[in-house]
Design a protein around this motif. Structure first.
Motif, PDB file in Angstrom:
ATOM      1  N   SER A 166      -5.888   9.458  -1.703  1.00 50.85           N
ATOM      2  CA  SER A 166      -4.709   9.334  -0.844  1.00 50.85           C
ATOM      3  C   SER A 166      -4.133   7.933  -0.764  1.00 50.85           C
ATOM      4  O   SER A 166      -3.170   7.711  -0.034  1.00 50.85           O
ATOM      5  CB  SER A 166      -5.061   9.786   0.579  1.00 50.85           C
ATOM      6  OG  SER A 166      -5.488  11.122   0.570  1.00 50.85           O
ATOM      7  N   PHE A 167      -4.704   6.978  -1.492  1.00 48.34           N
ATOM      8  CA  PHE A 167      -4.248   5.586  -1.370  1.00 48.34           C
ATOM      9  C   PHE A 167      -4.048   4.925  -2.726  1.00 48.34           C
ATOM     10  O   PHE A 167      -4.817   5.149  -3.660  1.00 48.34           O
ATOM     11  CB  PHE A 167      -5.279   4.737  -0.616  1.00 48.34           C
ATOM     12  CG  PHE A 167      -5.351   4.995   0.851  1.00 48.34           C
ATOM     13  CD1 PHE A 167      -4.501   4.358   1.740  1.00 48.34           C
ATOM     14  CD2 PHE A 167      -6.297   5.876   1.352  1.00 48.34           C
ATOM     15  CE1 PHE A 167      -4.585   4.602   3.096  1.00 48.34           C
ATOM     16  CE2 PHE A 167      -6.386   6.130   2.718  1.00 48.34           C
ATOM     17  CZ  PHE A 167      -5.539   5.487   3.590  1.00 48.34           C
ATOM     18  N   VAL A 172      -8.724  -0.663   2.954  1.00 45.03           N
ATOM     19  CA  VAL A 172      -8.422   0.641   2.369  1.00 45.03           C
ATOM     20  C   VAL A 172      -9.693   1.170   1.698  1.00 45.03           C
ATOM     21  O   VAL A 172     -10.343   0.445   0.938  1.00 45.03           O
ATOM     22  CB  VAL A 172      -7.280   0.522   1.334  1.00 45.03           C
ATOM     23  CG1 VAL A 172      -6.972   1.870   0.701  1.00 45.03           C
ATOM     24  CG2 VAL A 172      -6.029  -0.052   1.991  1.00 45.03           C
ATOM     25  N   MET A 201       0.836  -1.196   0.000  1.00 48.86           N
ATOM     26  CA  MET A 201       0.000   0.000   0.000  1.00 48.86           C
ATOM     27  C   MET A 201       0.876   1.253   0.000  1.00 48.86           C
ATOM     28  O   MET A 201       1.946   1.264   0.579  1.00 48.86           O
ATOM     29  CB  MET A 201      -0.878  -0.025   1.259  1.00 48.86           C
ATOM     30  CG  MET A 201      -1.768   1.159   1.465  1.00 48.86           C
ATOM     31  SD  MET A 201      -2.898   0.940   2.866  1.00 48.86           S
ATOM     32  CE  MET A 201      -1.801   0.731   4.252  1.00 48.86           C
ATOM     33  N   GLN A 228       0.310   5.375   0.920  1.00 45.47           N
ATOM     34  CA  GLN A 228      -0.631   6.311   1.520  1.00 45.47           C
ATOM     35  C   GLN A 228      -0.034   7.708   1.503  1.00 45.47           C
ATOM     36  O   GLN A 228       1.038   7.946   2.051  1.00 45.47           O
ATOM     37  CB  GLN A 228      -0.956   5.914   2.952  1.00 45.47           C
ATOM     38  CG  GLN A 228      -1.947   6.853   3.606  1.00 45.47           C
ATOM     39  CD  GLN A 228      -2.273   6.453   5.032  1.00 45.47           C
ATOM     40  OE1 GLN A 228      -1.738   5.490   5.559  1.00 45.47           O
ATOM     41  NE2 GLN A 228      -3.152   7.199   5.653  1.00 45.47           N
ATOM     42  N   SER A 229      -0.735   8.638   0.865  1.00 48.62           N
ATOM     43  CA  SER A 229      -0.274  10.012   0.762  1.00 48.62           C
ATOM     44  C   SER A 229      -0.488  10.749   2.074  1.00 48.62           C
ATOM     45  O   SER A 229      -1.513  10.610   2.725  1.00 48.62           O
ATOM     46  CB  SER A 229      -1.052  10.722  -0.352  1.00 48.62           C
ATOM     47  OG  SER A 229      -0.726  12.084  -0.373  1.00 48.62           O
ATOM     48  N   GLN A 246      -4.273   3.062  -7.937  1.00 46.02           N
ATOM     49  CA  GLN A 246      -4.838   4.058  -7.032  1.00 46.02           C
ATOM     50  C   GLN A 246      -6.316   3.743  -6.814  1.00 46.02           C
ATOM     51  O   GLN A 246      -7.049   3.460  -7.755  1.00 46.02           O
ATOM     52  CB  GLN A 246      -4.672   5.466  -7.614  1.00 46.02           C
ATOM     53  CG  GLN A 246      -4.972   6.544  -6.612  1.00 46.02           C
ATOM     54  CD  GLN A 246      -4.479   7.915  -7.058  1.00 46.02           C
ATOM     55  OE1 GLN A 246      -3.962   8.076  -8.154  1.00 46.02           O
ATOM     56  NE2 GLN A 246      -4.650   8.895  -6.182  1.00 46.02           N
TER      57      GLN A 246
END
Length: 193
Positions: A147-148, A174, A106, A108-109, A143
């Motif tokens: 954000s993920f 998620v 994963m 994550q932003s 994506q």
């Protein structure tokens, strides 16, 4: 203070720590019999180095594979570097990874940082999610929300508005963003055909 250099072997990485240049490098495979003993010289060197006059320090890590006990030692090194950073040191960490790495579970932003979760560890990289996705492409990750992004091989199923990630056990749920649902549906349907 001396430079320390540890030659690489089939089970251990090359390590070089140079106090004059302000550089630490770890490169290769890290699956030693005893990780704590292997990394001890670097940890002791770092302890002594942190007592020196503050300066910019570059840490370059390029591990092609590392086991769980090595990841704990690397994390210990990161914790020591974090203490130095909090005391005012300029610490620059460069984590090199294979862009074709299928082990990414994963991404994550977090504004200008991205948390990269693999099966072995979680690291934070100073980059944007968009830049990382441009580098990696959608061969291994997709994506699923603003954000993920998730590792395609770790998608177990879609449950409501979440993707369940895992391999032999569940790793994470998620969220799926509305604008990503259709692309994910097409991808998941291509798995089942």
């Amino acid at each position: 203070m001396d430079v320390i250099t540890i030659a690489a072997s089939p089970k251990t990485p090359y390590i070089c720590a140079d106090p004059i240049k302000g550089q630490i490098e770890i490169k290769g495979r890290s699956i030693p019999e005893n990780s704590i003993e292997f990394y001890r010289p670097l940890v002791e060197w770092l302890e002594q180095y942190s007592g020196q006059e503050m300066k910019t320090t570059q840490v370059k890590i390029q591990l092609e594979y590392f086991n769980t006990s090595s990841s704990k030692c690397v994390l210990d090194i990161f914790k020591r570097l974090e203490v130095m950073y909090r005391k005012g040191w300029n610490i620059e960490i460069y984590w090199y990874y294979d862009e074709d790495d299928e082990d990414i579970v994963m991404l994550q932003s977090m504004e200008n940082y991205v948390a990269v979760t693999t099966k072995q560890m979680r690291i934070t990289v100073h980059d944007t999610l968009k830049n990382m996705l441009d580098k990696i492409g959608e061969k291994y990750v997709i994506q699923c929300q603003r954000s993920f992004a998730v590792g395609i091989r770790y998608i177990q199923r879609v449950k409501g508005t979440n993707i369940v990630l895992g391999d032999d056990k569940k790793i994470a749920d998620v969220p799926i963003g509305k604008s990503y649902k259709e692309r994910l549906k097409i991808l998941i349907n291509s798995f089942s055909s």
